[in-house]
Motif scaffolding. Structure first.
Motif, PDB file in Angstrom:
ATOM      1  N   ASN A   1       0.845  -1.192   0.000  1.00 37.07           N
ATOM      2  CA  ASN A   1       0.000   0.000   0.000  1.00 37.07           C
ATOM      3  C   ASN A   1       0.886   1.249   0.000  1.00 37.07           C
ATOM      4  OD1 ASN A   1      -1.947   1.962   0.261  1.00 37.07           O
ATOM      5  ND2 ASN A   1      -2.662   1.308   2.283  1.00 37.07           N
ATOM      6  N   PRO A   2       1.306   1.704  -1.177  1.00 38.08           N
ATOM      7  CA  PRO A   2       2.249   2.823  -1.273  1.00 38.08           C
ATOM      8  C   PRO A   2       1.741   4.135  -0.696  1.00 38.08           C
ATOM      9  CG  PRO A   2       2.101   1.621  -3.355  1.00 38.08           C
ATOM     10  CD  PRO A   2       0.995   1.122  -2.486  1.00 38.08           C
ATOM     11  N   ASP A   3       0.428   4.236  -0.398  1.00 33.35           N
ATOM     12  CA  ASP A   3      -0.099   5.472   0.189  1.00 33.35           C
ATOM     13  C   ASP A   3       0.364   5.669   1.625  1.00 33.35           C
ATOM     14  OD1 ASP A   3      -1.446   6.190  -2.096  1.00 33.35           O
ATOM     15  OD2 ASP A   3      -3.329   5.232  -1.500  1.00 33.35           O
ATOM     16  N   VAL A   4       0.854   4.600   2.257  1.00 33.59           N
ATOM     17  CA  VAL A   4       1.381   4.707   3.627  1.00 33.59           C
ATOM     18  C   VAL A   4       2.893   4.865   3.535  1.00 33.59           C
ATOM     19  CG1 VAL A   4       1.590   3.584   5.872  1.00 33.59           C
ATOM     20  CG2 VAL A   4      -0.488   3.267   4.509  1.00 33.59           C
ATOM     21  N   LYS A   5       3.387   6.014   4.025  1.00 34.70           N
ATOM     22  CA  LYS A   5       4.808   6.347   3.869  1.00 34.70           C
ATOM     23  C   LYS A   5       5.457   6.648   5.214  1.00 34.70           C
ATOM     24  CE  LYS A   5       4.178   8.279  -0.764  1.00 34.70           C
ATOM     25  NZ  LYS A   5       4.365   9.451  -1.652  1.00 34.70           N
ATOM     26  N   PHE A   6       6.778   6.441   5.272  1.00 34.99           N
ATOM     27  CA  PHE A   6       7.568   6.712   6.472  1.00 34.99           C
ATOM     28  C   PHE A   6       8.813   7.495   6.080  1.00 34.99           C
ATOM     29  CE2 PHE A   6       5.254   2.779   7.018  1.00 34.99           C
ATOM     30  CZ  PHE A   6       4.651   2.928   8.258  1.00 34.99           C
ATOM     31  N   VAL A   7       9.064   8.593   6.799  1.00 35.16           N
ATOM     32  CA  VAL A   7      10.259   9.408   6.558  1.00 35.16           C
ATOM     33  C   VAL A   7      11.081   9.430   7.840  1.00 35.16           C
ATOM     34  CG1 VAL A   7      11.169  11.647   5.868  1.00 35.16           C
ATOM     35  CG2 VAL A   7       8.997  10.833   4.892  1.00 35.16           C
ATOM     36  N   PHE A   8      12.272   8.865   7.795  1.00 35.03           N
ATOM     37  CA  PHE A   8      13.162   8.822   8.959  1.00 35.03           C
ATOM     38  C   PHE A   8      14.016  10.088   9.011  1.00 35.03           C
ATOM     39  CE2 PHE A   8      12.240   4.376   8.032  1.00 35.03           C
ATOM     40  CZ  PHE A   8      11.978   3.867   9.293  1.00 35.03           C
ATOM     41  N   GLY A   9      14.392  10.489  10.225  1.00 33.75           N
ATOM     42  CA  GLY A   9      15.245  11.666  10.367  1.00 33.75           C
ATOM     43  C   GLY A   9      15.637  11.906  11.803  1.00 33.75           C
ATOM     44  N   ILE A  10      16.203  13.092  12.043  1.00 37.99           N
ATOM     45  CA  ILE A  10      16.629  13.518  13.383  1.00 37.99           C
ATOM     46  C   ILE A  10      15.810  14.731  13.776  1.00 37.99           C
ATOM     47  CG2 ILE A  10      18.547  14.270  14.824  1.00 37.99           C
ATOM     48  CD1 ILE A  10      18.827  11.417  13.766  1.00 37.99           C
ATOM     49  N   GLY A  11      15.169  14.684  14.962  1.00 36.64           N
ATOM     50  CA  GLY A  11      14.325  15.779  15.414  1.00 36.64           C
ATOM     51  C   GLY A  11      15.107  16.916  16.026  1.00 36.64           C
ATOM     52  N   HIS A  12      14.383  17.961  16.466  1.00 30.49           N
ATOM     53  CA  HIS A  12      15.010  19.160  17.035  1.00 30.49           C
ATOM     54  C   HIS A  12      15.818  18.848  18.286  1.00 30.49           C
ATOM     55  CE1 HIS A  12      12.924  21.662  14.182  1.00 30.49           C
ATOM     56  NE2 HIS A  12      11.738  21.275  14.612  1.00 30.49           N
ATOM     57  N   SER A  13      15.352  17.887  19.066  1.00 29.49           N
ATOM     58  CA  SER A  13      16.062  17.536  20.295  1.00 29.49           C
ATOM     59  C   SER A  13      17.079  16.420  20.064  1.00 29.49           C
ATOM     60  CB  SER A  13      15.057  17.113  21.374  1.00 29.49           C
ATOM     61  OG  SER A  13      14.297  16.007  20.921  1.00 29.49           O
ATOM     62  N   ARG A  14      17.429  16.205  18.810  1.00 30.08           N
ATOM     63  CA  ARG A  14      18.414  15.206  18.393  1.00 30.08           C
ATOM     64  C   ARG A  14      17.908  13.780  18.570  1.00 30.08           C
ATOM     65  NH1 ARG A  14      20.600  17.460  14.878  1.00 30.08           N
ATOM     66  NH2 ARG A  14      22.195  15.815  14.818  1.00 30.08           N
ATOM     67  N   ASP A  15      16.595  13.631  18.786  1.00 27.82           N
ATOM     68  CA  ASP A  15      16.005  12.294  18.841  1.00 27.82           C
ATOM     69  C   ASP A  15      15.872  11.743  17.426  1.00 27.82           C
ATOM     70  OD1 ASP A  15      15.588  12.144  21.612  1.00 27.82           O
ATOM     71  OD2 ASP A  15      13.731  13.298  21.451  1.00 27.82           O
ATOM     72  N   THR A  16      16.011  10.433  17.291  1.00 28.55           N
ATOM     73  CA  THR A  16      15.718   9.787  16.018  1.00 28.55           C
ATOM     74  C   THR A  16      14.204   9.665  15.903  1.00 28.55           C
ATOM     75  OG1 THR A  16      17.776   8.536  16.118  1.00 28.55           O
ATOM     76  CG2 THR A  16      16.084   7.739  14.603  1.00 28.55           C
ATOM     77  N   ILE A  17      13.649  10.138  14.795  1.00 29.56           N
ATOM     78  CA  ILE A  17      12.197  10.144  14.637  1.00 29.56           C
ATOM     79  C   ILE A  17      11.805   9.512  13.303  1.00 29.56           C
ATOM     80  CG2 ILE A  17      11.914  12.222  16.040  1.00 29.56           C
ATOM     81  CD1 ILE A  17      11.478  13.779  13.401  1.00 29.56           C
ATOM     82  N   VAL A  18      10.541   9.145  13.213  1.00 34.03           N
ATOM     83  CA  VAL A  18       9.968   8.727  11.930  1.00 34.03           C
ATOM     84  C   VAL A  18       8.609   9.402  11.805  1.00 34.03           C
ATOM     85  CG1 VAL A  18       8.932   6.614  12.882  1.00 34.03           C
ATOM     86  CG2 VAL A  18       9.360   6.789  10.427  1.00 34.03           C
ATOM     87  N   SER A  19       8.371  10.012  10.645  1.00 34.05           N
ATOM     88  CA  SER A  19       7.081  10.633  10.363  1.00 34.05           C
ATOM     89  C   SER A  19       6.276   9.672   9.491  1.00 34.05           C
ATOM     90  CB  SER A  19       7.265  11.971   9.642  1.00 34.05           C
ATOM     91  OG  SER A  19       7.999  12.876  10.443  1.00 34.05           O
ATOM     92  N   GLU A  20       5.087   9.306   9.968  1.00 32.82           N
ATOM     93  CA  GLU A  20       4.223   8.404   9.218  1.00 32.82           C
ATOM     94  C   GLU A  20       3.134   9.215   8.524  1.00 32.82           C
ATOM     95  OE1 GLU A  20       1.165   4.615   9.905  1.00 32.82           O
ATOM     96  OE2 GLU A  20       1.747   5.903  11.577  1.00 32.82           O
TER      97      GLU A  20
END
Length: 573
Positions: A447-466
């Motif tokens: 289901n390509p409509d569901v996406k995840f973008v990995f990165g580093i947040g403002h507080s240097r936490d590792t985050i993923v945006s769904e």
């Protein structure tokens, strides 16, 4: 002698007439199900595992045009008395009930008794003024921000197998002091909204939801065995009972004692529900404008369109417009869907908690419905399906830093794993393959409509945006900390009180572990994440966020868990 024989023969014929008549009706009913034997065998195979005298099971129905072309029961309505499921068996519909509550508001709006964009406070004076306009439409679309009633009740100490009345729910909602979010900002499924809609129907019509729907919906459609069951003590003939699976061969009762209506509690059967399905395209009640109103998709404040309309989901399947809803309470699992352009509908009702009725309904639909759009577009062509080998990462080691456990502010937990150079997403006990679509961006393979973008947040936490259609959320990576010394853990212990729910929970230190304590429930362990997040095994409050003062001392916690946000507990010294 001859006269006696003639009289005896006539008497025997008269006595056997009712049996012959019943047999004729059975034959007629079977012949009216105008499906080929090959199709019936395929349907039977879908439900074969429940088709015995020792299992709960399913009632199944298929509607075509103005007829119920297939109706059958599999398994038992009551295991203790050996009562089989039939198309006449009554089931608790759970959330399938919501479309009937919604249609009640559509009818009242049609007759000028209310407007869907009215503020709910116009009709519900008991609901607190939270300094936000909440409309009837917000309730219908699940965009009100009002916390969910079942979770609030569970936190307060009410088990879902307790007797839960309408007044009980109204009382707990009347004490709310905050919303999950600003109305219209987000979609979040809230059963509370539909209990409140039932109360709006009462306020406007002077009738309970049961009384209103009896006269305005069920009688006109001749749904003679359908009603909102708002009194758990009432005897209902032909009703099914609710079960959970203990193991492969054994089951247990799953008690349901609801005395509330609006979000749930519709009682009906396959035969009656078929009449409701037909009304979506062959109107015996209302007209097409009413159906258009009921199935008008909701929109968020930012203009994003939802797949949810008024108590019913609206989307497409195999390029055909589809209306559907599922339901689940105790051991009841239900699903109906309507294809208005095909004049077809499919129903699966079950009294066993581990049945997936939607899956079975779609598999039945596949026996009848083809995707003509794809067929037309690809006539004479080979359809190339993406091979899972495309998900293999050439730079797999570079993504190791993103693998692990994640949690959102709402307490949603995901795991991401790297295995044989492929990344897998694990939500809710399921596993899905992901495919790289851009730098640090992945989508679901199926289901390509569901996406995840990995990165580093403002507080240097590792985050993923769904991201998924109409919504998104951010989760941060965590490592569960179970190594803190008792002296540090002691700071978390104490008694915590919630004024909105008038209930208390304790946090104690036992065997070098934090545990959550409440008089109504067994103790459950707490897992510390960082310094300010606690996870528990209680589904109703599985994520707690600590509140601290300027001196960094713990003064309370918020429940941020699923359909409950910012519910505050204060630490009692």
């Amino acid at each position: 002698m001859l006269k006696k024989r003639i009289v005896k023969t006539i008497t025997m014929k008269i006595r056997t007439l009712p049996l012959l008549f019943v047999f004729f009706l059975i034959l007629y009913n079977a012949s009216s199900q105008s499906l080929p034997d090959s199709t019936i065998k395929k349907i039977d195979k879908l439900f074969a595992e429940w088709d015995n005298k020792n299992s709960p099971g399913c009632a199944v129905g298929i509607v075509k045009n103005d007829s119920l072309i297939f109706a059958k029961g599999y398994g038992m309505a009551n295991l203790e008395y050996g009562v089989p499921i039939t198309p006449e068996t009554i089931f608790h519909m759970a959330s399938v009930s919501k479309q009937f509550t919604a249609y009640s508001t559509v009818l009242l709006a049609k007759h000028g008794k209310l407007r869907l964009d009215d503020d709910i406070h116009k009709y519900l004076s008991w609901f607190p003024d939270l300094k936000e306009k909440i409309t009837i439409r917000n309730l219908l679309n699940h965009t009100s921000g009002i916390r969910d009633q079942w979770q609030l009740l569970a936190i307060a100490g009410t088990r879902l197998d307790d007797v839960i009345t309408q007044d009980h729910i109204v009382k707990i909602l009347s004490k709310q002091q905050a919303l999950n979010f600003k109305p219209g900002e987000r979609y979040s499924y809230s059963n509370s909204g539909f209990t409140m809609l039932a109360e709006i129907v009462r306020s406007v019509s002077g009738q309970t939801l049961r009384q209103f729907t009896d006269s305005a919906i069920f009688k006109p459609l001749r749904m003679d065995n359908t009603r909102f069951h708002d009194d758990y003590t009432e005897i209902v003939k032909n009703r099914s009972y609710s079960y959970n699976r203990k193991d492969t061969l054994h089951y247990e009762n799953n008690i349901l004692s609801y005395s509330n209506a609006g979000a749930t509690s519709l009682f009906t059967n396959i035969n009656d529900m078929s009449k409701w399905i037909m009304n979506f395209y062959d109107h015996k009640l209302g007209d097409q404008k009413d159906i258009d109103q009921l199935t008008q998709k909701g929109r968020l404040n930012n203009g994003k369109e939802l797949d949810y309309a008024l108590g019913i989901s609206v989307n497409t399947y195999k390029s055909w417009k589809q209306f559907s809803h599922s339901g689940g309470d105790a051991g009841y699992r239900t699903f109906i869907m309507v294809f208005p352009d095909l004049k077809m509908g499919f129903m699966v009702f079950s009294n066993l908690g581990d049945v997936n009725p939607a899956d079975k309904a779609f598999k039945m639909a596949d026996l009848f419905i083809t995707d003509t759009t794809i067929k037309d577009k690809n006539a004479g062509k080979k359809v190339n399906k993406t091979d899972s080998s495309a998900a293999i990462l050439k730079d797999a080691p570079g993504f190791e830093k993103y693998m692990g456990e994640y949690i959102s502010d709402e307490g949603v937990q995901f795991t991401f794993k790297l295995d044989h150079q492929k990344i897998y997403w694990e939500p809710y006990g399921q596993t899905y393959l992901l495919m790289k679509t851009d730098k640090d961006t992945f989508s679901m393979f199926v289901n390509p409509d569901v996406k995840f973008v990995f990165g580093i947040g403002h507080s240097r936490d590792t985050i993923v945006s769904e991201y998924w259609p109409g919504n998104n959320r951010v989760l941060f990576k965590y490592i569960a900390d179970t190594t803190q010394p008792d002296k540090q853990l002691q700071a978390y212990t104490g008694v915590y009180y919630c004024p909105e729910l008038d209930c208390k929970y304790g946090i104690a230190l036992k065997d070098h572990r934090l545990v959550l304590i409440n008089n109504k429930y067994n103790d459950t362990k707490l897992t510390l994440i960082g310094t300010d997040h606690l996870l528990s095994d209680f589904w109703w409050m599985n994520h707690l966020v600590l509140i601290r003062n300027n001196r960094k001392e713990i003064t309370g916690f918020e429940v941020n868990s699923g359909r409950i946000m910012h519910l505050q507990f204060n630490k009692i010294e």
